[in-house]
Design an enzyme around this catalytic site. Structure first.
Site, PDB file in Angstrom:
ATOM      1  N   HIS A 296      -1.287  -2.809  -7.355  1.00 26.09           N
ATOM      2  CA  HIS A 296      -2.012  -2.498  -5.931  1.00 26.09           C
ATOM      3  C   HIS A 296      -3.673  -2.425  -6.222  1.00 26.09           C
ATOM      4  O   HIS A 296      -4.084  -1.736  -6.817  1.00 26.09           O
ATOM      5  CB  HIS A 296      -1.526  -0.966  -5.691  1.00 26.09           C
ATOM      6  CG  HIS A 296      -2.187  -0.781  -4.215  1.00 26.09           C
ATOM      7  ND1 HIS A 296      -2.766   0.686  -3.965  1.00 26.09           N
ATOM      8  CD2 HIS A 296      -2.168  -1.379  -3.049  1.00 26.09           C
ATOM      9  CE1 HIS A 296      -3.201   0.592  -2.744  1.00 26.09           C
ATOM     10  NE2 HIS A 296      -2.811  -0.677  -1.967  1.00 26.09           N
TER      11      HIS A 296
ATOM     12  N   SER B  13       1.112  -1.095   0.069  1.00 27.64           N
ATOM     13  CA  SER B  13      -0.041   0.069  -0.145  1.00 27.64           C
ATOM     14  C   SER B  13       0.951   1.342   0.001  1.00 27.64           C
ATOM     15  O   SER B  13       0.412   2.416  -0.236  1.00 27.64           O
ATOM     16  CB  SER B  13      -0.872  -0.003   1.304  1.00 27.64           C
ATOM     17  OG  SER B  13      -1.643  -1.156   1.439  1.00 27.64           O
TER      18      SER B  13
ATOM     19  N   ASN C  19      -3.662   5.987  -1.406  1.00 25.74           N
ATOM     20  CA  ASN C  19      -3.293   6.008  -0.276  1.00 25.74           C
ATOM     21  C   ASN C  19      -2.698   7.173   0.396  1.00 25.74           C
ATOM     22  O   ASN C  19      -2.637   7.471   1.448  1.00 25.74           O
ATOM     23  CB  ASN C  19      -2.458   4.853   0.066  1.00 25.74           C
ATOM     24  CG  ASN C  19      -3.283   3.428   0.561  1.00 25.74           C
ATOM     25  OD1 ASN C  19      -4.352   3.601   1.435  1.00 25.74           O
ATOM     26  ND2 ASN C  19      -3.203   2.359   0.076  1.00 25.74           N
TER      27      ASN C  19
ATOM     28  N   GLU D 216      -3.743   0.086  -9.128  1.00 25.88           N
ATOM     29  CA  GLU D 216      -2.591   0.998  -9.467  1.00 25.88           C
ATOM     30  C   GLU D 216      -1.482   0.067  -9.956  1.00 25.88           C
ATOM     31  O   GLU D 216      -0.955  -0.901  -9.369  1.00 25.88           O
ATOM     32  CB  GLU D 216      -2.189   1.631  -7.976  1.00 25.88           C
ATOM     33  CG  GLU D 216      -3.550   2.899  -7.732  1.00 25.88           C
ATOM     34  CD  GLU D 216      -3.180   3.474  -6.507  1.00 25.88           C
ATOM     35  OE1 GLU D 216      -3.437   4.733  -6.454  1.00 25.88           O
ATOM     36  OE2 GLU D 216      -2.448   3.058  -5.616  1.00 25.88           O
TER      37      GLU D 216
HETATM   38  P1  NAD Z   1      -3.197  -9.687   6.348  1.00 20.44           P
HETATM   39  O1  NAD Z   1      -2.469  -9.524   7.524  1.00 20.44           O
HETATM   40  O2  NAD Z   1      -4.495  -9.892   6.118  1.00 20.44           O
HETATM   41  O3  NAD Z   1      -2.161 -10.868   5.506  1.00 20.44           O
HETATM   42  C1  NAD Z   1      -0.824 -11.107   5.499  1.00 20.44           C
HETATM   43  C2  NAD Z   1      -0.503 -12.663   5.412  1.00 20.44           C
HETATM   44  O4  NAD Z   1       0.750 -12.447   5.045  1.00 20.44           O
HETATM   45  C3  NAD Z   1      -0.796 -13.399   6.633  1.00 20.44           C
HETATM   46  O5  NAD Z   1      -1.500 -14.575   6.290  1.00 20.44           O
HETATM   47  C4  NAD Z   1       0.613 -13.761   6.915  1.00 20.44           C
HETATM   48  O6  NAD Z   1       0.758 -15.110   7.482  1.00 20.44           O
HETATM   49  C5  NAD Z   1       1.403 -13.950   5.650  1.00 20.44           C
HETATM   50  N1  NAD Z   1       2.828 -13.740   5.612  1.00 20.44           N
HETATM   51  C6  NAD Z   1       3.449 -12.613   6.305  1.00 20.44           C
HETATM   52  N2  NAD Z   1       4.913 -12.860   6.128  1.00 20.44           N
HETATM   53  C7  NAD Z   1       4.793 -13.849   5.346  1.00 20.44           C
HETATM   54  C8  NAD Z   1       6.011 -14.496   4.496  1.00 20.44           C
HETATM   55  N3  NAD Z   1       7.423 -13.964   4.595  1.00 20.44           N
HETATM   56  N4  NAD Z   1       5.857 -15.249   3.762  1.00 20.44           N
HETATM   57  C9  NAD Z   1       4.699 -15.631   3.359  1.00 20.44           C
HETATM   58  N5  NAD Z   1       3.674 -15.323   3.840  1.00 20.44           N
HETATM   59  C10 NAD Z   1       3.585 -14.120   5.063  1.00 20.44           C
HETATM   60  O7  NAD Z   1      -2.558  -8.356   5.279  1.00 20.44           O
HETATM   61  P2  NAD Z   1      -3.295  -7.999   4.084  1.00 20.44           P
HETATM   62  O8  NAD Z   1      -4.319  -6.816   4.526  1.00 20.44           O
HETATM   63  O9  NAD Z   1      -3.692  -8.797   3.001  1.00 20.44           O
HETATM   64  O10 NAD Z   1      -2.222  -6.902   3.439  1.00 20.44           O
HETATM   65  C11 NAD Z   1      -1.142  -7.627   2.772  1.00 20.44           C
HETATM   66  C12 NAD Z   1      -0.552  -6.546   1.966  1.00 20.44           C
HETATM   67  O11 NAD Z   1      -1.585  -5.813   0.984  1.00 20.44           O
HETATM   68  C13 NAD Z   1       0.355  -5.618   2.611  1.00 20.44           C
HETATM   69  O12 NAD Z   1       1.349  -4.928   1.904  1.00 20.44           O
HETATM   70  C14 NAD Z   1      -0.814  -4.420   2.598  1.00 20.44           C
HETATM   71  O13 NAD Z   1      -0.422  -3.054   3.002  1.00 20.44           O
HETATM   72  C15 NAD Z   1      -1.645  -4.456   1.293  1.00 20.44           C
HETATM   73  N6  NAD Z   1      -2.841  -4.029   1.064  1.00 20.44           N
HETATM   74  C16 NAD Z   1      -3.932  -4.042   2.027  1.00 20.44           C
HETATM   75  C17 NAD Z   1      -5.119  -3.472   1.946  1.00 20.44           C
HETATM   76  C18 NAD Z   1      -6.098  -3.853   2.704  1.00 20.44           C
HETATM   77  O14 NAD Z   1      -7.258  -3.314   2.715  1.00 20.44           O
HETATM   78  N7  NAD Z   1      -6.041  -4.595   3.875  1.00 20.44           N
HETATM   79  C19 NAD Z   1      -5.087  -3.135   0.746  1.00 20.44           C
HETATM   80  C20 NAD Z   1      -4.485  -2.979  -0.408  1.00 20.44           C
HETATM   81  C21 NAD Z   1      -3.179  -3.456  -0.043  1.00 20.44           C
END
Ligand code: NAD
Length: 288
Positions: free
Chosen positions: A142, A119, A192, A154
């Site tokens: 993104h 993000s 963001n 994005e």
């Molecule tokens: P989340 O916490 O729901 O999921 C992350 C997952 O990654 C977890 O299941 C964890 O076990 C796994 N993980 C962590 N380290 C790891 C590794 N080294 N290898 C493999 N798996 C690993 O997080 P999320 O909300 O899905 O966010 C993930 C990414 O997407 C982040 O970079 C976040 O900024 C981005 N993002 C989030 C949103 C949102 O609305 N939540 C929107 C757009 C982008």
């Protein structure tokens, strides 16, 4: 451009949604997570979602069967190395993401595109240790939550990214129900960065926790401002922890510019475990 096989790393909120959307495009998807059970649970959630869409007659039985067969949870040490595209959707931590990118660079076939769903972390920072050839195939993709539904993607290019790759991905997504936008590799990209103030100013108006005010601010922005969700409902959906990490990352990247400074309410909520809808309590309480 041919994308036949995709590896999604991270099966949390975003990874599982992205995996679901790609499976619906007829792409073979391998889904991995540091915790294999999370990838299995993600498959179950995707299957349940497809069953609901089938019941609503959005897709027929044959389509649903094909979506389901396209999505496979895999142990993290056992994924294929001949994918056309890898998208990482793991924790928003620059060191962990860079380490993962380097591993993928070493192991995945040389034609493979590497993308991050970050993000806020500059894609240049994630790409700079990669091999020269891979740098040209490294890009930000993104997606927004919920990924199977939200149209915007994005596309973030670095100075090394092959311009033709950006164009090809733009066309690929445009043909498949998404609305891509090419962004500069600057902190928070477009959405963001703008959104920091949507949350930040709302937290400043709130100042200290007050349930009536939370609802009032949400209602004003939703019913009068025309936003689909108020800022507090949206923070609960994103995850207070995820949103706090992004705020800190954008703030630091802009040299601690006060416009982006995180609010102590965010820190208090993360420290007390009230991280939003996923744990049934954030600014609101939920029966999950
Ligand atoms: P989340 O916490 O729901 O999921 C992350 C997952 O990654 C977890 O299941 C964890 O076990 C796994 N993980 C962590 N380290 C790891 C590794 N080294 N290898 C493999 N798996 C690993 O997080 P999320 O909300 O899905 O966010 C993930 C990414 O997407 C982040 O970079 C976040 O900024 C981005 N993002 C989030 C949103 C949102 O609305 N939540 C929107 C757009 C982008």
């Amino acid at each position: 451009m041919e994308i036949k096989k995709v590896l999604i790393v991270g099966a949390g909120t975003m990874g599982r949604g992205i995996a679901q959307w790609f499976a619906q495009q007829g792409v073979k998807v391998e889904l991995v997570d540091a915790v294999f059970e999370v990838a299995l649970a993600a498959q179950e959630l995707a299957n349940a979602s497809w069953d609901k869409l089938h019941a609503k007659a959005k897709f027929n039985e044959k389509e649903i069967a094909s979506f389901k067969s396209n999505l496979t949870p895999v142990e993290i040490s056992e994924h294929s190395n001949d994918c056309d595209l890898v998208i990482e959707a793991i924790i928003e931590n620059v060191d962990i993401k860079r380490e993962l990118f380097q591993k993928i660079d070493m192991n995945m076939k040389k034609e493979c595109i590497i993308a991050s769903n970050t993000s806020s972390i500059p894609i240049t920072t994630l790409a700079r240790e990669l091999s020269q050839e891979r740098k040209t195939k490294t890009i930000g993709l993104h997606f927004f939550n919920p990924a199977p539904i939200m149209k915007l993607v994005e596309i973030i290019e670095t100075t090394w990214t092959d311009k033709q790759l950006t164009k090809d991905l733009f066309d690929w997504f445009s043909k498949r129900s998404k609305k891509p936008a090419v962004c500069k590799d600057s902190p928070g990209f477009i959405v963001n960065r703008v959104a920091r103030n949507f949350y930040g100013e709302s937290l400043h108006i709130l100042e200290s926790y007050d349930q009536d005010k939370v609802e009032e601010i949400d209602n004003v922005l939703k019913n009068v401002g025309g936003f689909r969700m108020g800022p507090f409902t949206l923070m609960d959906l994103i995850g207070i922890d995820v949103n706090y990490d992004v705020t800190q990352s954008v703030w630091k990247s802009f040299y601690n510019d006060p416009r982006f400074r995180p609010h102590q309410i965010q820190r208090e909520m993360v420290e007390s475990g009230r991280t939003g809808k996923k744990v049934s309590e954030g600014f609101y309480k939920y029966e999950n």
